[in-house]
Design an enzyme around this catalytic site. Structure first.
Site, PDB file in Angstrom:
ATOM      1  N   ASP A   1     -45.438-112.556   4.615  1.00  0.00           N
ATOM      2  CA  ASP A   1     -44.691-111.396   4.098  1.00  0.00           C
ATOM      3  C   ASP A   1     -43.708-110.898   5.153  1.00  0.00           C
ATOM      4  O   ASP A   1     -42.588-110.486   4.831  1.00  0.00           O
ATOM      5  CB  ASP A   1     -45.638-110.254   3.728  1.00  0.00           C
ATOM      6  CG  ASP A   1     -46.744-110.698   2.804  1.00  0.00           C
ATOM      7  OD1 ASP A   1     -46.525-111.654   2.037  1.00  0.00           O
ATOM      8  OD2 ASP A   1     -47.836-110.094   2.849  1.00  0.00           O
TER       9      ASP A   1
HETATM   10  C1  26A Z   1     -52.074-110.865  -7.661  1.00  0.00           C
HETATM   11  N1  26A Z   1     -52.517-111.013  -6.299  1.00  0.00           N
HETATM   12  C2  26A Z   1     -53.591-111.930  -6.078  1.00  0.00           C
HETATM   13  C3  26A Z   1     -51.901-110.310  -5.274  1.00  0.00           C
HETATM   14  C4  26A Z   1     -52.321-110.366  -3.929  1.00  0.00           C
HETATM   15  C5  26A Z   1     -51.550-109.687  -2.963  1.00  0.00           C
HETATM   16  N2  26A Z   1     -50.448-109.001  -3.261  1.00  0.00           N
HETATM   17  C6  26A Z   1     -50.094-108.983  -4.550  1.00  0.00           C
HETATM   18  N3  26A Z   1     -50.779-109.603  -5.539  1.00  0.00           N
HETATM   19  N4  26A Z   1     -53.361-110.938  -3.286  1.00  0.00           N
HETATM   20  C7  26A Z   1     -53.235-110.630  -1.977  1.00  0.00           C
HETATM   21  N5  26A Z   1     -52.157-109.879  -1.787  1.00  0.00           N
HETATM   22  C8  26A Z   1     -51.646-109.308  -0.549  1.00  0.00           C
HETATM   23  O1  26A Z   1     -51.181-110.326   0.266  1.00  0.00           O
HETATM   24  C9  26A Z   1     -51.026-109.744   1.544  1.00  0.00           C
HETATM   25  C10 26A Z   1     -50.977-110.817   2.595  1.00  0.00           C
HETATM   26  O2  26A Z   1     -49.913-111.666   2.379  1.00  0.00           O
HETATM   27  C11 26A Z   1     -52.677-108.565   0.274  1.00  0.00           C
HETATM   28  O3  26A Z   1     -52.740-107.208  -0.125  1.00  0.00           O
HETATM   29  C12 26A Z   1     -52.157-108.732   1.706  1.00  0.00           C
HETATM   30  O4  26A Z   1     -51.645-107.531   2.247  1.00  0.00           O
END
Ligand code: 26A
Length: 345
Positions: free
Chosen positions: A297
């Site tokens: 990110d």
């Molecule tokens: C729909 N899903 C599975 C998700 C996520 C996500 N953010 C949005 N949608 N699953 C994990 N994360 C976020 O990814 C970040 C790390 O790249 C987590 O909240 C974490 O901060």
């Protein structure tokens, strides 16, 4: 003045140190992101009961928005997503405001703010998400006059790939607007499961992609679901030359690979040509790595901030590597409290 608009799922990260045995108990891989199954819901109270639990702002695209804000002047980036009216969303809002992100949440009264268990084992992180309110984002929220004004003001758009599980109409709305007005629109593939299980949703927006960011396992999942084999360069070239609505801009495909070189393929859809470039990452003493939650990110944040400032590809990828290296030296998906500036390669 808003220059960048990001769209994603706002989540609170519940981060704990874990063990391979614990991951195995819940059928989780060490380095992956999944939507929680009913059995995996027990992970949240268990993580909350850990005396060393870290509650920190998360949600992949929201982390990127804070990354963009780290680089650009305050109020240059706006973020959209859906949350509940609770203490979790208050915490997320506070983190965004502190970072200088213009935050336009769609509030749900019937659902709580989504959460993500971040289970750390060494340098790996396993992400288990309960989307809850985040799953209820609607395109109508973007269309509200005060929000659409920001969309019109912006020049650059970034959509987290996890949002393909939520509201494809909203993604298309931004993509269409960008293509019609010759602005820059891009997505991140975010996790292998996105291409495995939401392939049609992903493909339905490819005509709008001016840039696409993913890591090697997400690129491989794209390759597998599109029967392209596993060679990353082949996959990148294929994506770079997919039909494109706005042919004024070339398409840039960026594949990060952890500590290995980042592969970039730029496609000229009109002339059916591609150009490949490779960029080494910044070598960092591994002792300085706190955790890798949010590394991808942060890369996207540095890259998108550079796009917004019309920097060239070398600078954009370099700033992405730089911001990722700053991010992994912090606990959780966060950035240093003091401002550093990227000085170029
Ligand atoms: C729909 N899903 C599975 C998700 C996520 C996500 N953010 C949005 N949608 N699953 C994990 N994360 C976020 O990814 C970040 C790390 O790249 C987590 O909240 C974490 O901060």
């Amino acid at each position: 003045m808003v220059n960048v608009v990001c769209l994603g799922n706002p989540l609170l990260d519940i981060q704990v140190q874990s063990t391979p045995e614990y991951l195995e108990k819940y059928g989780l891989k060490a380095n992956d992101a999944v939507l929680a199954s009913p059995e995996q819901m027990a992970i949240y109270p268990e993580a909350m009961a850990d005396p060393n639990v870290l509650l920190v702002a998360g949600g992949a695209a929201q982390n990127t928005a804070r990354g963009v804000a780290y680089v650009l002047p305050a109020e240059s980036v706006a973020y959209f997503g859906s949350v509940g009216k609770d203490v979790y969303s208050e915490k997320l809002l506070e983190a965004n405001q502190k970072a200088g992100v213009v935050t336009k949440y769609q509030y749900q009264t019937e659902h709580h703010t989504g959460k993500c268990a971040v289970l750390l084992t060494g340098k790996n992180r396993s992400l288990v998400t309960d989307l809850n309110a985040a799953n209820h984002f609607t395109a109508a929220h973007l269309k509200l006059a005060e929000n659409w004004k920001l969309v019109e003001e912006a020049k650059t758009f970034y959509v987290g790939g996890f949002h393909f599980t939520v509201c494809v109409d909203a993604i298309k709305l931004l993509g269409e607007h960008a293509a019609e007005t010759n602005k820059t629109f891009g997505v991140n593939l975010s996790a292998p499961f996105v291409c495995q299980f939401f392939k049609d949703a992903v493909d339905s927006t490819s005509q709008y992609w001016d840039y696409l960011i993913c890591n090697e396992s997400e690129a491989a999942a794209y390759g597998e679901s599109h029967e392209l084999g596993s060679d990353l360069e082949t996959i990148a070239k294929h994506i770079a030359l997919l039909p494109k609505k706005n042919t004024e801009k070339k398409r840039t495909v960026i594949i990060t690979q952890g500590l290995d070189d980042t592969i970039v393929v730029v496609g000229d859809v009109t002339n059916n040509t591609t150009e490949k470039k490779v960029f080494p990452v910044i070598s960092l003493d591994q002792k300085l790595v706190v955790d890798t939650n949010g590394a991808g990110d942060a890369f996207a944040g540095g890259y998108v901030a550079a796009l917004a400032e019309n920097k060239d590809l070398e600078y954009a990828v370099g700033q992405g590597h730089w911001l990722a290296s700053l991010g992994i030296q912090q606990a959780g998906a966060s950035y240093p409290s003091e401002k550093h500036t990227y000085k170029g390669n």
